[in-house]
Design an enzyme around this catalytic site. Sequence first.
Site, PDB file in Angstrom:
ATOM      1  N   GLY A  86     -95.396 -13.748  79.850  1.00 19.52           N
ATOM      2  CA  GLY A  86     -95.459 -15.194  79.672  1.00 19.52           C
ATOM      3  C   GLY A  86     -96.252 -15.541  78.418  1.00 19.52           C
ATOM      4  N   SER A 182     -92.285  -8.072  77.816  1.00 25.43           N
ATOM      5  CA  SER A 182     -92.661  -9.287  77.109  1.00 25.43           C
ATOM      6  C   SER A 182     -94.169  -9.334  76.850  1.00 25.43           C
ATOM      7  CB  SER A 182     -92.173 -10.504  77.900  1.00 25.43           C
ATOM      8  OG  SER A 182     -92.239 -11.671  77.101  1.00 25.43           O
ATOM      9  N   TYR A 183     -94.859 -10.405  77.275  1.00 29.21           N
ATOM     10  CA  TYR A 183     -96.299 -10.469  77.031  1.00 29.21           C
ATOM     11  C   TYR A 183     -97.067  -9.442  77.869  1.00 29.21           C
ATOM     12  CZ  TYR A 183    -100.776 -12.335  75.593  1.00 29.21           C
ATOM     13  OH  TYR A 183    -102.030 -12.457  75.038  1.00 29.21           O
ATOM     14  N   ASP A 379     -82.055  -9.237  72.176  1.00 31.37           N
ATOM     15  CA  ASP A 379     -83.171 -10.170  72.362  1.00 31.37           C
ATOM     16  C   ASP A 379     -83.688 -10.601  70.997  1.00 31.37           C
ATOM     17  OD1 ASP A 379     -85.455 -11.545  73.233  1.00 31.37           O
ATOM     18  OD2 ASP A 379     -86.644  -9.706  73.364  1.00 31.37           O
ATOM     19  N   HIS A 431     -83.668  -9.681  76.604  1.00 30.87           N
ATOM     20  CA  HIS A 431     -85.116  -9.565  76.776  1.00 30.87           C
ATOM     21  C   HIS A 431     -85.481  -8.857  78.077  1.00 30.87           C
ATOM     22  CE1 HIS A 431     -89.181 -10.785  75.738  1.00 30.87           C
ATOM     23  NE2 HIS A 431     -89.365 -11.295  76.941  1.00 30.87           N
TER      24      HIS A 431
END
Length: 456
Positions: A86, A182-183, A379, A431
């Site tokens: 996120g 991701s994060y 992505d 992603h």
Amino acid sequence: MENFLPYVICLSLLFLGTCYCSINVEQEKDRITYLPGQPENVQFNQYSGYVTVNEQAGRALFYWLIESPTTRNPEKRPLLLWLNGGPGCSSVAYGAAEEIGPFHINADGKTLYLNPYSWNNLANLLFLESPAGVGFSYTNTSSDLYNAGDQRTAEDTYQFLIKWFERFPQYKHREFYIAGESYAGHYVPQLSQLVYQRNKGIKNPIINFKGFMVGNAVTDDYHDYVGTFEYWWTHGLISDSTYKLLQLTCDSGSSEHPSTDCTRALLLADQEQGNIDPYSIYTRPCASTKALRRNLRGHYPWMSRAYDPCTERYSEVYFNLPEVQKAFHANVTKVAYPWKTCSDIVGNYWDDSPLSMLPIYQELIAAGLRIWVFSGDTDSVVPVTATRYSIDALKLPTITNWYPWYDNKKVGGWSQIYKGLTLVTVTGAGHEVPLHRPRQAFILLRSFLENKPMPS
């Protein structure tokens, strides 16, 4: 009689002079007997509940454990912790419910179907909603929502693990891996570093940590920027002038806290890209479910099934059902706001975010931990070019040069093996690699756990 069983075990252990009594009872309280809408004949155990990670602040993190099927010897399989990023997004919503978990949610938001490529066929899966304020995880100190950051997230997650292993002693000393996307490209290495450092000097660590794996991961702000802007330009998503402007204004600083000029350039790039799904540039963004089902079917033969970009919507229906929350032993504080896939507050008030994870990579590579990095190549948010620039900055010697890997005689992607790190790309994946290419993601995990190269 079923509910009485843990107390029988408890009394027996107490008689033998052990101290596991409360642990077994506490574990049994977290058992999920049935989830609303789940298919019949489910052959694996599930548990969910809360672990308080900070008594003073009242921070408690929500977890969901999904064991391997009983036919696959779950007691012999490793434990894998999955984290979504996120920052501020739910690992239950994404990792569990639409990527690697055994249950995915139908469009009605009320029923579930089985994922044939669930990662629990290879490992026992532990999903964690982190930090506090994300999903069902909560804090009794409201200011925690406005000053969350990398450091506290790592520390709270480590405290969660220590207490969780006490609740589930059968997993103590089991092979343990951490994965995310991701994060979580920040979360996973930082937590890995914490576990590794605190294991030092302990003869028999509770956490038998073996390595980590991250996908489409935020890694190093400078190289992520360079690689992302290059991807946008080479894939025809932005103009030449905007590409040059991005290179000029975003050449330094933090991707979490970009400069004003950089922000303007990013907004311009967003306008030029138009109404695409940046997480999967060749598939339609979520519109009306009815229209999508008609238009998507059969249009993307490189996917195992038509990709439905509206899966987040189904999660927000399902996990807000009172009967679902009851089955999960969730929302025990009865908060006034609905459960969401991503927090409206946590991610917008992120406190600390280091510019680079590369120093942590260097430390953990030197420690001999297993480290794999994977990337879906459609992505545009954290693209494969960004990942490759970041890995190149580590200046690792190459063991096996770039080669195609195969699934059923078709190229599934490419891989390069460095000294201390393996890079894998997955062709046609966005992603969330396991969402777009579930079979190939399953092969990826199998190779990672077996510590073998991707099949060539």
